[in-house]
Motif scaffolding. Structure first.
Motif, short mmCIF file in Angstrom:
data_model
loop_
_atom_site.label_atom_id
_atom_site.label_comp_id
_atom_site.label_asym_id
_atom_site.label_seq_id
_atom_site.Cartn_x
_atom_site.Cartn_y
_atom_site.Cartn_z
N SER A 15 53.02 57.63 -75.44
CA SER A 15 52.01 57.28 -76.43
C SER A 15 51.72 55.79 -76.41
CB SER A 15 52.50 57.67 -77.83
OG SER A 15 51.72 57.04 -78.84
N TRP A 16 50.46 55.43 -76.67
CA TRP A 16 50.09 54.02 -76.74
C TRP A 16 50.89 53.29 -77.82
CZ3 TRP A 16 48.30 51.75 -81.14
CH2 TRP A 16 47.72 52.56 -82.11
N ARG A 17 51.25 53.99 -78.90
CA ARG A 17 52.02 53.35 -79.97
C ARG A 17 53.40 52.92 -79.48
NH1 ARG A 17 49.86 53.75 -85.05
NH2 ARG A 17 48.08 55.18 -85.27
N ASP A 18 54.02 53.73 -78.63
CA ASP A 18 55.30 53.37 -78.05
C ASP A 18 55.16 52.19 -77.10
OD1 ASP A 18 56.85 55.54 -79.29
OD2 ASP A 18 55.65 56.83 -77.99
N PHE A 19 54.06 52.18 -76.35
CA PHE A 19 53.80 51.07 -75.44
C PHE A 19 53.65 49.76 -76.20
CE2 PHE A 19 50.47 48.28 -73.79
CZ PHE A 19 51.09 47.82 -72.64
N VAL A 20 52.83 49.73 -77.25
CA VAL A 20 52.62 48.47 -77.97
C VAL A 20 53.90 48.02 -78.66
CG1 VAL A 20 50.15 48.82 -78.22
CG2 VAL A 20 51.66 49.53 -80.07
N PHE A 21 54.72 48.97 -79.10
CA PHE A 21 56.03 48.62 -79.66
C PHE A 21 56.86 47.87 -78.63
CE2 PHE A 21 60.54 49.86 -80.08
CZ PHE A 21 60.82 49.25 -81.29
N ASN A 22 56.90 48.38 -77.40
CA ASN A 22 57.70 47.74 -76.36
C ASN A 22 57.08 46.44 -75.88
OD1 ASN A 22 60.01 49.42 -76.08
ND2 ASN A 22 58.73 50.98 -75.12
N LEU A 23 55.76 46.36 -75.85
CA LEU A 23 55.11 45.11 -75.49
C LEU A 23 55.48 44.02 -76.49
CD1 LEU A 23 53.09 43.69 -73.58
CD2 LEU A 23 51.27 44.35 -75.18
N GLN A 24 55.46 44.35 -77.76
CA GLN A 24 55.83 43.37 -78.79
C GLN A 24 57.29 42.96 -78.67
OE1 GLN A 24 54.41 43.91 -82.82
NE2 GLN A 24 56.39 43.26 -83.66
N ARG A 25 58.16 43.91 -78.44
CA ARG A 25 59.59 43.58 -78.40
C ARG A 25 59.96 42.77 -77.17
NH1 ARG A 25 63.05 47.70 -75.88
NH2 ARG A 25 64.64 47.25 -77.42
N LEU A 26 59.16 42.87 -76.11
CA LEU A 26 59.38 42.04 -74.93
C LEU A 26 58.79 40.64 -75.10
CD1 LEU A 26 58.55 44.71 -72.22
CD2 LEU A 26 60.71 43.44 -72.33
N ARG A 27 57.63 40.55 -75.73
CA ARG A 27 56.87 39.30 -75.78
C ARG A 27 57.37 38.33 -76.84
NH1 ARG A 27 50.68 40.39 -76.11
NH2 ARG A 27 50.97 40.70 -73.85
N TYR A 28 58.00 38.85 -77.90
CA TYR A 28 58.36 38.01 -79.04
C TYR A 28 59.86 37.98 -79.28
CZ TYR A 28 53.42 37.79 -80.04
OH TYR A 28 52.08 37.55 -79.93
N ARG A 29 60.31 36.85 -79.79
CA ARG A 29 61.73 36.64 -80.06
C ARG A 29 62.22 37.67 -81.06
NH1 ARG A 29 61.08 32.06 -80.71
NH2 ARG A 29 61.72 31.31 -78.66
N GLY A 30 63.19 38.46 -80.62
CA GLY A 30 63.72 39.51 -81.47
C GLY A 30 62.73 40.62 -81.74
N GLY A 31 61.59 40.60 -81.06
CA GLY A 31 60.56 41.61 -81.28
C GLY A 31 59.72 41.37 -82.52
N GLU A 32 59.85 40.19 -83.13
CA GLU A 32 59.19 39.89 -84.40
C GLU A 32 58.11 38.83 -84.20
OE1 GLU A 32 58.76 39.88 -88.73
OE2 GLU A 32 59.70 41.26 -87.30
#
Length: 294
Positions: A116-133
């Motif tokens: 799902s695209w929602r799972d993808f954007v979750f992982n994109l955020q957690r990779l791109r940002y410190r602690g995923g936040e």
């Protein structure tokens, strides 16, 4: 590697107080798409097709698979720079960093068996940002050393450089962004500037593994590198750790760089072998190599 992680946890995660709780961009109002309708459909399709093509293959094979899906996409810089820090999703155009981030996020999502695209954007955020936040401009993992440490600590990737033929260590103070704050409009905000300075304080005399450019022609190294490994080209520029990113694609057993090329203005598999590419790059000092964990 453990010493590096330990130092980083103390110097960055604890000293700077930068271990926030995970957040999730749960709806489209919290995401800046390039084209929302097209992107959500395309992401779902890429993941569904990927599940059939490489669903049972190792993580690196997934990274390469998705990277190759973006070949010939235009090179565009600055796609993450907005008035306020927002999770930006753009699978139509890339710079070297966003290409790697997206390939890893797709591969990680598929490795979880999700499509799902929602799972993808979750992982994109957690990779791109410190602690995923997401917490302003400085929460983005701008420096690759920061990206490696934060994502290694959370089990997303592994820095395998020290395990490879020809590996060595270097020490460098990483503070390029605040040295050149005029190049980063977001740092005009005093709070973000102060926060970035605090992050950089954890990287004074930072020790990290790398492989000198002159050693990247070693045949044993070529055998150890895998398709889908992420290559981080380290820099001679003062204050900067890494100047370019790409993904390993072997041609007749010789590593080449699949990357978003500012010269070619698109995503390409460079026809120059990696070791020759580095030899011609005067500002490159060598490489670091990271590998997806799942």
């Amino acid at each position: 590697m453990q010493n590096i992680v330990d130092k980083s946890i103390k110097g960055i995660m604890i000293l700077a107080g930068l271990v926030p709780a995970m957040s999730y961009a749960a709806n489209t109002d919290e995401i800046l798409f390039h084209n929302e309708q097209n992107d959500t459909v395309a992401i779902n399709r890429l993941l569904s097709d990927g599940l059939e093509a490489v669903g049972n293959k190792p993580g690196n094979a997934k990274v390469l698979y998705f990277s190759e899906k973006f070949l010939n996409s235009p090179y565009v810089s600055g796609t993450l720079e907005n008035e306020s820090e927002t999770l930006t999703v753009n699978i139509d155009e890339f710079d070297c960093t966003t290409l790697v981030e997206n390939a890893l996020a797709f591969a990680y999502t598929l490795g979880e068996g999700r499509t799902s695209w929602r799972d993808f954007v979750f992982n994109l955020q957690r990779l791109r940002y410190r602690g995923g936040e997401i917490n302003g401009f400085s929460s983005r993992l701008h420096y690759i050393s920061d990206f490696i440490i934060d994502n290694s600590y959370r089990g997303n990737i592994k820095d395998i450089t020290s395990q490879l033929t020809g590996s060595d260590y270097t020490v460098k103070t990483i503070d390029y962004m605040t040295r050149h704050k005029d190049a980063y409009p977001a740092l005009a905000d005093s709070a973000q500037y102060t926060h970035m300075r605090k992050i950089e304080s954890g990287y004074r005399s930072h020790r990290f593994p790398f492989i000198k450019s002159s050693k990247t022609g070693l045949r044993n190294l070529w055998q150890e590198l895998q398709d889908g490994d992420v290559i981080c080209i380290t820099s001679k520029i003062p204050g900067l750790d890494v100047q370019h990113l790409g993904i390993v694609k072997k041609i007749n057993g010789v590593p080449h760089l699949l990357h978003a090329s500012s010269t070619a203005k698109k995503v390409i598999i460079d026809q120059t072998p990696l070791h020759e590419y580095l030899r011609k790059n005067r500002n490159a000092s060598g490489i670091r190599v990271i590998r997806i964990s799942n």
